[in-house]
Design a protein around this motif. Sequence first.
Motif, mmCIF file in Angstrom:
data_model
loop_
_atom_site.group_PDB
_atom_site.id
_atom_site.type_symbol
_atom_site.label_atom_id
_atom_site.label_comp_id
_atom_site.label_asym_id
_atom_site.label_seq_id
_atom_site.Cartn_x
_atom_site.Cartn_y
_atom_site.Cartn_z
ATOM 1 N N PRO A 1 0.842 -1.291 0.036
ATOM 2 C CA PRO A 1 -0.042 -0.068 0.037
ATOM 3 C C PRO A 1 0.761 1.291 -0.209
ATOM 4 O O PRO A 1 0.283 2.191 -0.539
ATOM 5 N N LYS B 1 0.409 4.070 -2.782
ATOM 6 C CA LYS B 1 0.070 5.350 -2.598
ATOM 7 C C LYS B 1 1.294 6.354 -3.209
ATOM 8 O O LYS B 1 0.921 7.533 -3.596
ATOM 9 N N LYS C 1 -9.418 6.752 6.541
ATOM 10 C CA LYS C 1 -9.967 5.481 6.493
ATOM 11 C C LYS C 1 -11.411 5.252 6.921
ATOM 12 O O LYS C 1 -11.730 6.107 7.935
ATOM 13 N N LEU D 1 -7.892 4.437 1.006
ATOM 14 C CA LEU D 1 -7.257 3.377 0.406
ATOM 15 C C LEU D 1 -7.910 2.528 -0.815
ATOM 16 O O LEU D 1 -7.617 2.235 -1.667
#
Length: 549
Positions: free
Chosen positions: A132, A136, A160, A196
């Motif tokens: 992740p 990102k 989130k 996300l």
Amino acid sequence: MADTPTSRMMHPFSNMQRQNPNQFQYSANPQRPCHTYQKSSPDTHVVPQHHYSLNSHSPDASYENQVTQNKYTLNSSEAVDCMRHDSPSSNSFTPPSIRSGSGSPSSQDDSHSDSTNGSPVSASCVTVTEDPTDLKQKLRDIEAAMLGPDCEIINSLENKLSLEPEKWMQQKGFPRGNLKELLITCAIAVEENNGLAIDMMVPELRKMVAVSGEPLERLGAYMVEGLVARLANSGHSIYKALKCKEPKGSDLLSYMHFLYEACPYFKFGYMSANGAIAEAVKGEDRIHIIDFHISQGAQWISLLQALAARPGGPPTVRITGIDDSVSAYARGGGLELVGRRLSHIAGLYKVPFEFCSLAIAGDEVEEKHLGVRAGESLAVNFTLELHHISDETVSTANHRDRILRLVKSLSPKVLTLVEQESNTNTAPFVPRFAETLDYYTAIFESIDLSLPRDDKERINMEQHCLAREIVNLVACEGAERVERHEVFGKWKARLMMAGFRPSPLSSLVNATIRTLLQSYSVDYKLAETDGVLYLGWKNRPLVVSSAWH
């Protein structure tokens, strides 16, 4: 063959002059029933449940000799080659289940000396990794490549939701490989601020879109950039953020002309409005036309020609043209250019003529600006412009209704209204996104018939005449969002509250439009009900024309 709404509409639509426009239908998803277009509620525009200025102004062909050689202005044209062209075709329109909540270039009030026409920059393809943090960083690298150095960009997408992204995607039914549904799902993630999930979807979307692809792929490129701009909270500055340089005035004029010739939408609006005006002022000796967005003035050439052919000689004609910065930029000068041109044409037809310029925004118009004179028969024209005037959702001044009341107080012989049949004004973000996607899918499909997909002129035309308003619809809110379309039922309610009554378009106007459409695809459909004309593409109404007194 499945009994889709499109297949069911092919035969009934050909007789729409005798039928209700309820026959325009929106869904082609066999798993969801097709919802017909209902006119009973003025605030409702029905599209598939759980589920899009056009506003460009067409120049006249005589401007073409001014046009310089057009340049392919995408910054990352090599990235276009990098993109996949095997994404699903938009020919099978399968909207996800979301309920929808109303150039052109949009008439944004920012300075066009330092702004751009919201065209997307095709970012380089990326490889989605399992890390992740790495993902990102790659997303931020894409944004840094796409946006200019002086623009506010996404510094963090750390927010989130309570659900982990994979669980969220599973709950939302993450539609891998389905571009339309993935766009809607990404819009939901943007609305819910699920950083996300956005990180996972944006790179996937960028691999599925292409400015030289199928209609949905091309539209998707601009929708994705609108989402990115919304995430960046760039709003008004999106016109400065995207690095695609604004074309020269002559180039922009050429792109507008391409759109004008490729599709009949603007010709439909001009011809229907002119027919209503000619009918309303029949026999009058002095005519005053107030045009709330005169652009190049091309609409009035055919009307001057028609008035010149009157038995007994032409009337005296005065036109008051209201301007905006986009049209002035495209012309390469102010309204005096339009005045000189129309005066020359009127002279050729031997029509006594006067032109009055009014270089202010529509929101600012007051009675004192309009110069109404006693003894003149007044006609007021709103062609693809009234939705740019702010209403009660933007300002307590509610200039949209104020302007209509002002016009009514002048006792015009006729008011002509041509508008996109779309509901993007008061709809919440996700339904508005879905409506934008639905509406412009039809527009891009119709363009596909006229110009090759790899044609650089087509790419430039879509960028500079359509992308800017698409980005405005997706990325902007409040006063910064100037694309605020309403369906005809809502326009009807506003006009009647202002004191207007319908003035049905004549059968001659209907017949003239049908003759025009014969030179285009059979997929363009004309419907008439109670003297109101709808022009649609296949099963989707796109533009509606009406007259009032």
